[in-house]
Motif scaffolding. Sequence first.
Motif, PDB file in Angstrom:
ATOM      1  N   UNK A  47      -5.616  -9.900 154.210  1.00 55.10           N
ATOM      2  CA  UNK A  47      -5.227  -8.968 153.159  1.00 55.10           C
ATOM      3  C   UNK A  47      -5.342  -9.625 151.788  1.00 55.10           C
ATOM      4  N   UNK A  48      -4.839 -10.854 151.683  1.00 55.58           N
ATOM      5  CA  UNK A  48      -4.909 -11.565 150.407  1.00 55.58           C
ATOM      6  C   UNK A  48      -6.345 -11.904 150.041  1.00 55.58           C
ATOM      7  N   UNK A  49      -7.141 -12.284 151.048  1.00 52.08           N
ATOM      8  CA  UNK A  49      -8.536 -12.623 150.782  1.00 52.08           C
ATOM      9  C   UNK A  49      -9.315 -11.407 150.284  1.00 52.08           C
ATOM     10  N   UNK A  50      -9.093 -10.259 150.906  1.00 50.54           N
ATOM     11  CA  UNK A  50      -9.786  -9.043 150.485  1.00 50.54           C
ATOM     12  C   UNK A  50      -9.368  -8.652 149.072  1.00 50.54           C
ATOM     13  N   UNK A  51      -8.082  -8.749 148.781  1.00 48.84           N
ATOM     14  CA  UNK A  51      -7.594  -8.424 147.445  1.00 48.84           C
ATOM     15  C   UNK A  51      -8.195  -9.368 146.409  1.00 48.84           C
ATOM     16  N   UNK A  82     -15.778  -1.500 146.925  1.00 50.98           N
ATOM     17  CA  UNK A  82     -14.629  -2.355 147.209  1.00 50.98           C
ATOM     18  C   UNK A  82     -13.722  -1.823 148.314  1.00 50.98           C
ATOM     19  N   UNK A  83     -13.624  -0.503 148.449  1.00 43.47           N
ATOM     20  CA  UNK A  83     -12.743   0.056 149.486  1.00 43.47           C
ATOM     21  C   UNK A  83     -13.115  -0.439 150.885  1.00 43.47           C
ATOM     22  N   UNK A  84     -14.408  -0.429 151.281  1.00 39.13           N
ATOM     23  CA  UNK A  84     -14.747  -0.946 152.610  1.00 39.13           C
ATOM     24  C   UNK A  84     -14.461  -2.432 152.771  1.00 39.13           C
ATOM     25  N   UNK A  85     -14.601  -3.204 151.671  1.00 39.73           N
ATOM     26  CA  UNK A  85     -14.304  -4.632 151.755  1.00 39.73           C
ATOM     27  C   UNK A  85     -12.829  -4.846 152.079  1.00 39.73           C
ATOM     28  N   UNK A 130      -8.443  -4.464 158.659  1.00 36.66           N
ATOM     29  CA  UNK A 130      -8.764  -4.434 160.086  1.00 36.66           C
ATOM     30  C   UNK A 130      -8.599  -5.823 160.694  1.00 36.66           C
ATOM     31  N   UNK A 131      -9.088  -6.853 160.002  1.00 33.03           N
ATOM     32  CA  UNK A 131      -8.930  -8.222 160.500  1.00 33.03           C
ATOM     33  C   UNK A 131      -7.448  -8.596 160.591  1.00 33.03           C
ATOM     34  N   UNK A 132      -6.669  -8.160 159.598  1.00 36.53           N
ATOM     35  CA  UNK A 132      -5.232  -8.440 159.638  1.00 36.53           C
ATOM     36  C   UNK A 132      -4.575  -7.771 160.837  1.00 36.53           C
ATOM     37  N   UNK A 133      -4.945  -6.526 161.116  1.00 37.52           N
ATOM     38  CA  UNK A 133      -4.358  -5.817 162.241  1.00 37.52           C
ATOM     39  C   UNK A 133      -4.748  -6.447 163.571  1.00 37.52           C
ATOM     40  N   UNK A 134      -5.930  -6.988 163.633  1.00 36.92           N
ATOM     41  CA  UNK A 134      -6.377  -7.602 164.883  1.00 36.92           C
ATOM     42  C   UNK A 134      -5.640  -8.912 165.175  1.00 36.92           C
ATOM     43  N   UNK A 135      -4.939  -9.435 164.180  1.00 36.02           N
ATOM     44  CA  UNK A 135      -4.082 -10.592 164.420  1.00 36.02           C
ATOM     45  C   UNK A 135      -2.775 -10.186 165.077  1.00 36.02           C
ATOM     46  N   UNK A 147      -5.014   1.293 157.271  1.00 41.60           N
ATOM     47  CA  UNK A 147      -6.015   0.341 156.784  1.00 41.60           C
ATOM     48  C   UNK A 147      -6.914   0.984 155.738  1.00 41.60           C
ATOM     49  N   UNK A 148      -7.290   2.245 155.951  1.00 43.83           N
ATOM     50  CA  UNK A 148      -8.118   2.942 154.979  1.00 43.83           C
ATOM     51  C   UNK A 148      -7.400   3.155 153.658  1.00 43.83           C
ATOM     52  N   UNK A 149      -6.131   3.547 153.708  1.00 41.58           N
ATOM     53  CA  UNK A 149      -5.359   3.729 152.479  1.00 41.58           C
ATOM     54  C   UNK A 149      -5.171   2.406 151.751  1.00 41.58           C
ATOM     55  N   UNK A 150      -4.932   1.353 152.509  1.00 40.19           N
ATOM     56  CA  UNK A 150      -4.797   0.026 151.890  1.00 40.19           C
ATOM     57  C   UNK A 150      -6.099  -0.370 151.204  1.00 40.19           C
ATOM     58  N   UNK A 151      -7.232  -0.150 151.878  1.00 38.68           N
ATOM     59  CA  UNK A 151      -8.515  -0.507 151.295  1.00 38.68           C
ATOM     60  C   UNK A 151      -8.775   0.231 149.997  1.00 38.68           C
TER      61      UNK A 151
END
Length: 208
Positions: A30-34, A132-135, A141-146, A159-163
């Motif tokens: 999440x932090x990396x994407x932001x 940027x939204x898909x990024x 998605x990667x965060x949720x898979x953890x 995840x879509x709203x967050x993006x």
Amino acid sequence: MTNTASLIDRLVDEGPRSKGGHTQRFALPLLAAFGLCIMGVALTLDGAFATLESEGIGSIGVKWGFSLALLGLGAAALWVLGKPGRPTRQAVYALAIPFIPIVVLLALELTIAGPLPFGETWRECLAAMLVMSPIAFAGAVLAMRALAPTDLRRAGLAAGLFGGAVAMTAYTPYCPERGILYMVEFYCLPIMAMAAFGWAAGPRLLRW
């Protein structure tokens, strides 16, 4: 007790011990994407906060108030949805809260002043949201898979709203456009489209 219920109970009881560092593995994407979106838009565009001198804090404040609220609620919903056995309905319903004042402000704007004219930067705004939204969605998605989400459609929606919220937060300082109708068309609608994509793709992207 069914096999599914037993599995969920076991994940709740043993998850933290068997998946050490899951909090960090959730937060880092999440932090990396932001950070990637913030850095990308800063390297691509000029004139951050240029509208503060002419328009004041109002326009940016409304946009950021919405996007930051949605970003925080989105991240919280992702965390809740990733913990098996927890009730998720309230976390998902809370995602609608930032949209409520926007609907009210839009009604007031159209009633009192009418729709404000759009400037020439709407293409830039739309492109920023679409890139940027898909990024940021991929980071969610990667965060949720953890973690171990069980309601994959709701998780994909969050995840879509967050993006979309990340993309809007990153681009807002560069946006000179005013008006709630503009915000709805070029920010809220792309965010909702990203959420719809997450809802549809969640079961495929988040299954475990």
